[in-house]
Scaffold this motif. Structure first.
Motif, PDB file in Angstrom:
ATOM      1  N   LEU A   1       0.817  -1.209   0.000  1.00 23.82           N
ATOM      2  CA  LEU A   1       0.000   0.000   0.000  1.00 23.82           C
ATOM      3  C   LEU A   1       0.857   1.269   0.000  1.00 23.82           C
ATOM      4  O   LEU A   1       0.445   2.305  -0.524  1.00 23.82           O
ATOM      5  N   TRP A   2       2.028   1.183   0.639  1.00 20.63           N
ATOM      6  CA  TRP A   2       2.868   2.364   0.848  1.00 20.63           C
ATOM      7  C   TRP A   2       4.310   1.914   0.996  1.00 20.63           C
ATOM      8  O   TRP A   2       4.572   0.828   1.527  1.00 20.63           O
ATOM      9  N   ASP A   3       5.264   2.735   0.503  1.00 21.91           N
ATOM     10  CA  ASP A   3       6.666   2.457   0.784  1.00 21.91           C
ATOM     11  C   ASP A   3       7.395   3.768   1.024  1.00 21.91           C
ATOM     12  O   ASP A   3       7.019   4.817   0.482  1.00 21.91           O
ATOM     13  N   GLU A   4       8.444   3.722   1.851  1.00 23.00           N
ATOM     14  CA  GLU A   4       9.129   4.946   2.257  1.00 23.00           C
ATOM     15  C   GLU A   4       9.916   5.586   1.122  1.00 23.00           C
ATOM     16  O   GLU A   4      10.167   6.798   1.150  1.00 23.00           O
ATOM     17  N   ASP A   5      10.269   4.818   0.098  1.00 22.57           N
ATOM     18  CA  ASP A   5      11.029   5.387  -1.008  1.00 22.57           C
ATOM     19  C   ASP A   5      10.237   6.429  -1.792  1.00 22.57           C
ATOM     20  O   ASP A   5      10.814   7.363  -2.353  1.00 22.57           O
ATOM     21  N   THR A   6       8.918   6.255  -1.863  1.00 23.73           N
ATOM     22  CA  THR A   6       8.093   7.199  -2.623  1.00 23.73           C
ATOM     23  C   THR A   6       7.387   8.214  -1.727  1.00 23.73           C
ATOM     24  O   THR A   6       6.612   9.029  -2.222  1.00 23.73           O
ATOM     25  N   GLU A   7       7.657   8.166  -0.437  1.00 19.86           N
ATOM     26  CA  GLU A   7       7.054   9.116   0.501  1.00 19.86           C
ATOM     27  C   GLU A   7       7.812  10.445   0.443  1.00 19.86           C
ATOM     28  O   GLU A   7       9.021  10.501   0.674  1.00 19.86           O
TER      29      GLU A   7
END
Length: 282
Positions: free
Chosen positions: A137-143
């Motif tokens: 759902l979410w990853d820190e690389d694209t945050e």
């Protein structure tokens, strides 16, 4: 005014109410037993910030300060120079009857090691089969919310907190849902998660289970059949905001002209009872 009153009337027919389907702030002196932890490195597992970063040394105090997001504890994972994969998995919850569900959590990672050098990855995932398969759902690389303090010193990162919210609408109707935070890294940095919530509005139990009427196929390419031993007074299709899109008194409803997505079908019977069910248009 008439339009406002109509909207209120529609929503009251649905008996929609706000619900917290999952909530964990990781406070207390022990890690919540309902959450499952796995790790490749036994000395580096998810735990409370006061456990992973215990001690009175300046380094321990700095780590607790950096990775305790709110309150006195957060779910944290310390770094290690070797390869590690560590999972933190929520208890199961249901999205049956849920309207507009979303996942919310607060997160901290080290910008230099986790993002700039990309020595590790932290992702939030969802499973609808009890944990057999997972979707990210979410990853820190694209945050985009994590901050680079621009001083080029990886040991003085700001470790700023980012508030994340992700829609769970595609998973409405699933009865065995879990959330997992997965860390993969080698000589990366510590991470922290806190204030995990799954929020939704839900149709009341009376509304969902009032009759034994069967609505099929679901998902559908367009045609919906209503199998019932009751006389149908009307069948109305609504979007998730409560706007009526189509009404008929037939045992067949055709939404082939609708865009792909999630809708609500309300069947009203001649005896005054109703049944409301989420339908998915493929």
């Amino acid at each position: 005014m008439k339009k406002v009153l109509l909207t209120v009337g529609i929503l009251s027919c649905f008996s929609i109410s706000a619900q917290t389907l999952l909530s964990e702030n990781f406070e207390g002196t022990t890690f919540p037993s309902t959450w499952t932890k796995t790790t490749l490195v036994p000395t580096r597992t998810w735990d409370l910030s006061t456990v992973n970063f215990s001690g009175t040394t300046p380094q321990a105090i700095a780590l607790r300060d950096n990775f305790t997001i709110t309150g006195t504890n957060s779910a944290t994972l310390d770094w290690i120079a070797t390869v590690n994969t560590a999972n933190l998995t929520s208890p199961s919850f249901s999205l049956v009857g849920a309207v507009s569900p979303s996942l919310k959590f607060n997160v901290v990672v080290g910008w230099s090691y986790m993002i700039n050098q990309d020595a590790g990855d932290l992702v939030a995932q969802i499973s609808t089969d009890g944990g057999l398969t997972w979707t990210t759902l979410w990853d820190e690389d694209t945050e985009t919310g994590f901050t680079n303090d621009t001083d080029t010193d990886p040991n003085t990162d700001l470790y700023n907190t980012v508030a994340v919210q992700k829609s769970l609408v595609p998973y409405i109707g699933q009865a065995n849902v879990r959330i997992r935070f997965q860390y993969n890294g080698a000589d990366a940095d510590a991470v922290a998660i806190d204030d995990v919530q799954v929020l939704a509005t839900t149709l009341s139990t009376d509304e969902v289970l009032k009759s034994q009427t069967t609505i099929f196929p679901n998902p559908t390419k367009g045609e919906i059949n209503i199998k019932t031993d009751k006389k149908i007074k009307s069948s109305t299709v609504f979007d998730l905001s409560g706007k009526a899109l189509l009404q008929t008194n037939s045992e067949k409803v055709n939404i082939s002209s609708f865009t792909k997505g999630t809708y609500l079908l309300k069947v009203e019977f001649a005896d005054g009872s109703t049944k409301t069910e989420k339908v998915i248009k493929d």
